[in-house]
Write a protein that holds these residues in place. Structure first.
Motif, PDB file in Angstrom:
ATOM      1  N   LEU A  89      34.080 -36.705  16.741  1.00 52.77           N
ATOM      2  CA  LEU A  89      33.144 -35.848  16.013  1.00 52.77           C
ATOM      3  C   LEU A  89      33.881 -34.709  15.315  1.00 52.77           C
ATOM      4  CD1 LEU A  89      30.194 -35.582  18.576  1.00 52.77           C
ATOM      5  CD2 LEU A  89      30.204 -36.820  16.397  1.00 52.77           C
ATOM      6  N   MET A  90      34.824 -34.103  16.024  1.00 53.21           N
ATOM      7  CA  MET A  90      35.538 -32.964  15.461  1.00 53.21           C
ATOM      8  C   MET A  90      36.480 -33.373  14.336  1.00 53.21           C
ATOM      9  SD  MET A  90      36.422 -30.442  18.669  1.00 53.21           S
ATOM     10  CE  MET A  90      36.612 -31.636  19.969  1.00 53.21           C
ATOM     11  N   GLY A 122      34.138 -33.890  11.252  1.00 53.82           N
ATOM     12  CA  GLY A 122      34.485 -32.574  10.716  1.00 53.82           C
ATOM     13  C   GLY A 122      35.606 -32.650   9.692  1.00 53.82           C
ATOM     14  N   VAL A 130      33.843 -28.807  15.549  1.00 51.97           N
ATOM     15  CA  VAL A 130      33.512 -29.535  14.320  1.00 51.97           C
ATOM     16  C   VAL A 130      33.728 -28.622  13.110  1.00 51.97           C
ATOM     17  CG1 VAL A 130      31.676 -30.680  13.022  1.00 51.97           C
ATOM     18  CG2 VAL A 130      31.888 -31.066  15.482  1.00 51.97           C
TER      19      VAL A 130
END
Length: 286
Positions: free
Chosen positions: A117-118, A122, A177
């Motif tokens: 996710l990060m 992101g 993120v």
């Protein structure tokens, strides 16, 4: 494509490590790379050479070209700013997995999902927005190509402190993120800005020197220094989790320094860019 690959790598890597162990996980990932490599040769075409080059094809000696790059103060500053920006990026990239594993005691598969996710989601948002925003701002003022990374990496500092010092894992991941997006704002603008400072036939060498400087500072020093700081703090305080927390947080000081150098580079950028733009090709030293 890089953020997408990172997202897939973190998710599958975390699942493989938890399922079969980290040694076999490396073997599976390496084997996949061998089988996927031919797809690159079959699907990626070579660009047309010289399509955007100016009429003159005289190439300067390498020594003279390097001296020219070194004479450009904006190039020196933006390369150093990019290297310190990469220092922060790779400090987080290298140590985020141990951080969430040690500090929050998460299983490795969950850590892989959070890192996807990060650095995946992101990172993709950051690379895209960094390029689009730099072009929009740069149309009005070319200094925007340097000021956007400055704002991005400067904003990383306070949000990063929350990410690594908070006791809430969900707040930490949410901040992660954001920091992972902001810290890669420089990806597109740094190349565009560097190319604006030289004529087309020097762009390959300029890119090579830029990559060399950024990787030496970012990839070479970021993870190494952060790990050394963590080891020192372990010896002083005896807690591996706390030491890593403060070691990564210390990289936020480098983020502030990077922002200052981006700003200083912008002060010289317009003048040096205009010098190149108004130099006739036949009279140019580059």
């Amino acid at each position: 494509s890089l953020p997408a690959g990172m997202m897939l790598g973190f998710v599958l890597g975390g699942w493989l490590v938890e399922s079969i162990g980290w040694r076999d996980a490396f073997l599976y990932i390496g084997a996949a790379g061998i089988f996927l490599a031919p797809l690159l040769l079959l699907t990626v075409r070579e660009p047309q050479r010289g399509r955007y080059d100016i009429a003159s094809t005289d190439l300067p000696p390498v020594g003279r070209a390097l001296r020219l790059l070194w004479s450009l103060r904006s190039f020196r500053l933006l390369a150093l700013a990019g290297g310190l920006n990469a220092y922060v990026q790779h400090s987080m990239l290298a140590w985020n997995a141990p951080f969430y594993s040690r500090v929050f005691e998460l299983p490795i598969a969950q850590v892989g999902l959070y890192l996807a996710l990060m650095h995946g989601l992101g990172g993709a948002i950051g690379v895209y927005c960094g390029g689009v925003l730099a072009d929009r701002i740069g149309r009005r003022d070319s200094r925007g190509y340097l000021m956007l990374p400055a704002v991005g990496v400067l904003t990383v500092a306070p949000i990063g402190l929350v990410q690594y010092l908070t006791a809430s894992v969900h707040l930490s991941v949410a901040c992660g993120v954001i920091t992972s997006a902001l810290v890669v704002f420089y990806f597109s603008p740094i190349v565009s800005a560097a190319h604006m400072l030289v004529l087309p036939r020097m762009r390959a060498l300029t890119s090579a020197m830029l990559v060399l400087i950024v990787n030496l500072l970012g990839v070479g020093l970021g993870p190494l220094v952060t790990g050394a700081v963590s080891d020192h703090l372990i010896a002083s305080h005896g807690s591996a989790a706390s030491s890593l927390r403060y070691a990564i947080a210390s990289a936020m000081l480098v983020a502030v320094l990077s922002a200052i150098l981006w700003w200083r580079a912008s002060r010289h950028f317009v003048r040096e860019r205009n010098n190149v733009a108004t130099t006739p090709p036949q009279a140019s030293t580059i």
